[in-house]
Design an enzyme around this catalytic site. Structure first.
Site, PDB file in Angstrom:
ATOM      1  N   LYS A 112      26.767  43.572  43.149  1.00 49.10           N
ATOM      2  CA  LYS A 112      27.795  43.618  42.245  1.00 49.10           C
ATOM      3  C   LYS A 112      29.143  43.641  43.162  1.00 49.10           C
ATOM      4  CE  LYS A 112      26.091  44.074  37.828  1.00 49.10           C
ATOM      5  NZ  LYS A 112      26.448  43.302  36.884  1.00 49.10           N
ATOM      6  N   ASP A 142      27.577  39.078  41.607  1.00 48.20           N
ATOM      7  CA  ASP A 142      27.853  38.925  40.327  1.00 48.20           C
ATOM      8  C   ASP A 142      29.272  39.926  40.041  1.00 48.20           C
ATOM      9  OD1 ASP A 142      27.905  38.997  37.321  1.00 48.20           O
ATOM     10  OD2 ASP A 142      26.383  40.612  37.268  1.00 48.20           O
ATOM     11  N   ASP A 199      26.882  33.705  32.984  1.00 45.70           N
ATOM     12  CA  ASP A 199      26.235  34.889  32.051  1.00 45.70           C
ATOM     13  C   ASP A 199      27.045  35.325  30.880  1.00 45.70           C
ATOM     14  OD1 ASP A 199      25.238  37.247  31.247  1.00 45.70           O
ATOM     15  OD2 ASP A 199      25.750  38.608  33.122  1.00 45.70           O
ATOM     16  N   LYS A 223      19.903  37.129  28.845  1.00 45.48           N
ATOM     17  CA  LYS A 223      19.531  38.494  28.638  1.00 45.48           C
ATOM     18  C   LYS A 223      18.822  38.575  26.998  1.00 45.48           C
ATOM     19  CE  LYS A 223      22.694  41.147  31.659  1.00 45.48           C
ATOM     20  NZ  LYS A 223      23.362  39.827  32.256  1.00 45.48           N
TER      21      LYS A 223
END
Length: 348
Positions: A112, A142, A199, A223
């Protein structure tokens, strides 16, 4: 989803739990989710607190489909798993990675970056520490769309220099679809071979296939909950023509089983998946959490009389369910959220 169950049936079968995190993740130190039992097994409804009824309705559709229709039959019985490193100080990276077992077995690490309050030097140092500890692992970063164009170009050039050929991709470095396409062009013009993964540009838009149509990404991160279920997510991946990485929405083992079901049904799985996030919890709601071992998680399976082996979510442990159940006030808050999402689905 062929049939929406009665609202009362959903609420009667729901229990909400609050699980402490090992470290802050997405600004949270605890994760609250609602668990729902249906005829096909248990499922999870856990939209993040800031999500409104329309966005939450996708999560409810995914939960209802899993609990009432099931999770489908797998093409593979285990899924390779990457480790996830939150925006921690470099000195804390090794402890985070230790939660994933033997370091040599970790195939890839998602790091992250661009968290609120962090600085760019911290992000680069965190990546460098992961590379030092795991010189053979694939590296992903990310940013959740938080970088400006200039920051993204600068940071990705630095990270590419540190990680070298191990740098697999950058996940949503800038917000939006068109900016992703522009960033890809800027990196190419500089000769920086960084792949771009979409994403939020897939799960937070009306048309997730625009990413592929505009050439805005090299691969997609999917997801299950925000895409409305395993079948819908599988359809989006197949229609996009892009490679896919299945990732968690910070799920318990019950919710995670849907992500494993999707990964198990994809025709191709070229990258390790971000489904090891149960490692970020202090506790889970099942007696045998779905944790990676030797770099993989076995897909939870059950025998079905008609379909043979199917993916089946694990059963929550009654004692753990009782221990982590939220207060009556929080349960009522979640009931309201589910009811509002239900109204959106019912009217669609």
């Amino acid at each position: 989803m062929h049939l929406l169950p009665d609202r009362g049936e959903l609420l009667e079968a729901a229990a909400t739990v609050s699980l402490p995190m090992r470290t802050r993740f997405r600004g949270q130190t605890r994760r609250e989710v609602m668990l729902i039992r249906g005829p096909a097994g248990w499922a999870e409804f856990g939209p993040f607190p800031e999500y409104g009824p329309v966005e939450s309705a996708h999560w409810l559709r995914a939960a209802v489909t899993a609990a009432w229709e099931g999770l489908g039959a797998p093409l593979r019985e285990q899924v390779p798993i990457n480790a996830t490193v939150p925006a921690v100080a470099p000195a804390e990276v090794e402890q985070v990675l230790a939660n994933y077992g033997d370091l040599d077995s970790i195939p890839a690490v998602k790091i992250k970056v661009a968290e609120p309050g962090a600085n760019t030097a911290d992000d680069v140092a965190r990546v460098a520490e992961v590379c030092r500890l795991l010189p053979r692992a694939g590296i992903r970063v990310d940013a959740n769309g938080a970088w400006s164009m200039a920051q993204a170009v600068s940071q990705l050039c630095k990270i590419a220099e540190i990680a070298g050929p191990a740098f697999e991709y950058a996940e949503q470095p800038v917000a939006g679809i068109e900016p992703l396409a522009e960033l890809r062009e800027q990196l190419r013009s500089r000769g920086v071979p960084v792949l771009i993964a979409a994403d939020e540009a897939i799960r937070k838009v009306d048309d997730p296939l625009r990413v592929a149509a505009l050439g805005a990404a090299d691969l997609m991160v999917v997801k299950v909950p925000p895409l409305g279920g395993v079948t819908r997510a599988l359809d989006i991946v197949n229609r996009s023509g892009l490679p896919a990485v299945v990732s968690s929405a910070l799920d318990t083992s019950i919710g995670l089983s849907a992500g494993l079901a999707l990964a198990a049904q994809l025709p191709d799985l070229p990258y390790a998946c971000g489904l090891g996030t149960v490692s970020l919890f202090e506790h889970d709601v099942v007696a045998a959490p779905l944790l990676p071992s030797a770099g993989v998680i076995p897909v939870p399976l059950a025998e079905d009389r008609e379909d043979g082996k199917v993916v089946r979510s694990p059963e929550p442990d009654p004692e753990l369910l009782h221990r982590h159940r939220v207060s009556a006030e929080r349960q009522a808050w979640w009931f309201d959220r589910l009811s509002e999402a239900y109204d959106v689905l019912h009217g669609s």
